[in-house]
Design a protein around this motif. Sequence first.
Motif, PDB file in Angstrom:
ATOM      1  N   LEU A 175       4.781  37.495  53.135  1.00  0.00           N
ATOM      2  CA  LEU A 175       4.775  36.979  51.764  1.00  0.00           C
ATOM      3  C   LEU A 175       5.956  37.529  50.972  1.00  0.00           C
ATOM      4  CD1 LEU A 175       3.161  35.353  49.614  1.00  0.00           C
ATOM      5  CD2 LEU A 175       1.989  37.483  49.065  1.00  0.00           C
ATOM      6  N   GLU A 176       6.230  38.809  51.119  1.00  0.00           N
ATOM      7  CA  GLU A 176       7.340  39.438  50.403  1.00  0.00           C
ATOM      8  C   GLU A 176       8.671  38.856  50.854  1.00  0.00           C
ATOM      9  OE1 GLU A 176       8.335  43.992  49.197  1.00  0.00           O
ATOM     10  OE2 GLU A 176       7.984  43.615  51.327  1.00  0.00           O
ATOM     11  N   LEU A 177       8.839  38.704  52.154  1.00  0.00           N
ATOM     12  CA  LEU A 177      10.097  38.191  52.698  1.00  0.00           C
ATOM     13  C   LEU A 177      10.333  36.744  52.259  1.00  0.00           C
ATOM     14  CD1 LEU A 177      12.490  38.812  54.597  1.00  0.00           C
ATOM     15  CD2 LEU A 177      11.095  37.942  56.484  1.00  0.00           C
ATOM     16  N   ALA A 178       9.308  35.896  52.380  1.00  0.00           N
ATOM     17  CA  ALA A 178       9.454  34.487  52.024  1.00  0.00           C
ATOM     18  C   ALA A 178       9.646  34.301  50.525  1.00  0.00           C
ATOM     19  CB  ALA A 178       8.225  33.707  52.499  1.00  0.00           C
ATOM     20  N   THR A 179       8.973  35.115  49.720  1.00  0.00           N
ATOM     21  CA  THR A 179       9.107  34.991  48.261  1.00  0.00           C
ATOM     22  C   THR A 179      10.509  35.351  47.799  1.00  0.00           C
ATOM     23  OG1 THR A 179       6.750  35.529  47.971  1.00  0.00           O
ATOM     24  CG2 THR A 179       8.186  35.764  46.053  1.00  0.00           C
ATOM     25  N   LEU A 180      11.044  36.465  48.309  1.00  0.00           N
ATOM     26  CA  LEU A 180      12.403  36.860  47.933  1.00  0.00           C
ATOM     27  C   LEU A 180      13.418  35.826  48.415  1.00  0.00           C
ATOM     28  CD1 LEU A 180      14.216  38.956  46.619  1.00  0.00           C
ATOM     29  CD2 LEU A 180      14.296  40.178  48.794  1.00  0.00           C
ATOM     30  N   ALA A 181      13.226  35.298  49.623  1.00  0.00           N
ATOM     31  CA  ALA A 181      14.136  34.273  50.149  1.00  0.00           C
ATOM     32  C   ALA A 181      14.095  33.015  49.291  1.00  0.00           C
ATOM     33  CB  ALA A 181      13.767  33.945  51.597  1.00  0.00           C
ATOM     34  N   THR A 182      12.904  32.635  48.830  1.00  0.00           N
ATOM     35  CA  THR A 182      12.788  31.448  47.980  1.00  0.00           C
ATOM     36  C   THR A 182      13.463  31.661  46.639  1.00  0.00           C
ATOM     37  OG1 THR A 182      10.681  30.863  49.041  1.00  0.00           O
ATOM     38  CG2 THR A 182      11.155  29.846  46.912  1.00  0.00           C
ATOM     39  N   ILE A 183      13.296  32.859  46.072  1.00  0.00           N
ATOM     40  CA  ILE A 183      13.942  33.163  44.783  1.00  0.00           C
ATOM     41  C   ILE A 183      15.464  33.059  44.920  1.00  0.00           C
ATOM     42  CG2 ILE A 183      14.381  34.990  43.098  1.00  0.00           C
ATOM     43  CD1 ILE A 183      11.505  35.952  43.583  1.00  0.00           C
ATOM     44  N   ILE A 184      16.003  33.614  46.001  1.00  0.00           N
ATOM     45  CA  ILE A 184      17.451  33.536  46.222  1.00  0.00           C
ATOM     46  C   ILE A 184      17.878  32.088  46.447  1.00  0.00           C
ATOM     47  CG2 ILE A 184      19.343  34.228  47.747  1.00  0.00           C
ATOM     48  CD1 ILE A 184      17.773  36.798  48.337  1.00  0.00           C
ATOM     49  N   GLY A 185      17.086  31.359  47.244  1.00  0.00           N
ATOM     50  CA  GLY A 185      17.415  29.960  47.527  1.00  0.00           C
ATOM     51  C   GLY A 185      17.422  29.102  46.274  1.00  0.00           C
ATOM     52  N   VAL A 186      16.452  29.316  45.391  1.00  0.00           N
ATOM     53  CA  VAL A 186      16.381  28.540  44.149  1.00  0.00           C
ATOM     54  C   VAL A 186      17.520  28.940  43.206  1.00  0.00           C
ATOM     55  CG1 VAL A 186      15.005  28.150  42.063  1.00  0.00           C
ATOM     56  CG2 VAL A 186      13.905  28.129  44.299  1.00  0.00           C
ATOM     57  N   ALA A 187      17.780  30.234  43.097  1.00  0.00           N
ATOM     58  CA  ALA A 187      18.803  30.724  42.172  1.00  0.00           C
ATOM     59  C   ALA A 187      20.202  30.231  42.542  1.00  0.00           C
ATOM     60  CB  ALA A 187      18.785  32.254  42.135  1.00  0.00           C
ATOM     61  N   ILE A 188      20.448  30.027  43.832  1.00  0.00           N
ATOM     62  CA  ILE A 188      21.773  29.559  44.269  1.00  0.00           C
ATOM     63  C   ILE A 188      21.765  28.064  44.553  1.00  0.00           C
ATOM     64  CG2 ILE A 188      23.575  29.825  46.015  1.00  0.00           C
ATOM     65  CD1 ILE A 188      22.676  32.689  46.408  1.00  0.00           C
TER      66      ILE A 188
END
Length: 355
Positions: free
Chosen positions: A119-132
């Motif tokens: 959950l932590e890994l996927a959430t951080l990856a999604t935040i980065i993906g959305v931000a960029i």
Amino acid sequence: MAAVSEQTGTGRTRARPFYRTGKNITKVLFSLVITFLGLLLVTFLIGRILPIDPVLAVVGDRAPQAVYDRVREEMGLNQPLWQQFFIYISNVLHGDFGKSVLTTNPVLTDIKRVFPATLELATLATIIGVAIGIPAGVFAAVHKGKWPDHIVRVIGLAGYSMPIFWLGLMGLLVFYMKLGWVAGPGRLDSFYVDFVEPRTGLMLVDTLLGDDPGLFWNAVSHIVLPASILAYFSLAYIARMTRSFMLEQLGQEYILTARVKGISETRIIWRHALGNVMVPLVTVIALSYANLLEGSVLTEIIFAWPGLGLYITNSLLNADMNAVLGGTIVVGTVFIGVNMLSDLLYRLLDPRARK
């Protein structure tokens, strides 16, 4: 009589929205139940079709026939298939996925231990993906056919083309071994593991609550590379869809009208066009997040990330079907929940969907 009829009509008119709301909720719940039962049916059949004997996984291949028969009866495998299925549903609804052969713990206990890492890994990856991904997609749409658009499209195409295991290995080779910019596999250096008090299961949160900056930045150093690699695939998808949605909106008449009125181009793009694009983008982001939750297996293997994907993989290699099916049910349930949440947000953001 006219007044009574008018009051009755008004009462019916007021009751209609509540009726429609109740009807929609009933449809959603019915769809949710049917989908979940379908998920249970698929996992049940997988457990029965695969050429892996769950009894042998428990007793071993050298156990006497009497022990084999007794354990088979205890597991309910001697009963008709339809009866086994109803027992399986009852156990799952009570949170009983059986015991793991590999860890000897209840499968649900193991999942509670490993799922926060995924959950932590996927959430951080999604935040980065959305931000960029969203700004990149907007930038590409605004400069359609020019070099910024070509760069974003090439980056997106590369994100779809490169195998994630190769990208992970190259990332470790370059940023960990050669440059030393990030930490290696795992969630923490082995020296720090015993110093973290497990509170939420999310390492970044637990180390931050521990009031030790060294622990926190060590956790950040470990997660930044695998999260960035997962985020690359997420932002490639989000950027492509954002570009497509923005191109459609920038060709609408209301954009031309706004330009004629003298509204600044920045406001037209980032407020009006992107505001309308965010409605379908909610579904895109939700699906991307769900895919990262279920598709981070190779990343977890490469980076020795003790999450659900690694747990399912190790269980499958050791013929631990209770753990495999339990993990599959959890992933499927999360996917169903995220889809339902995205549908709800879509209805809240778009008045046309509510109608």
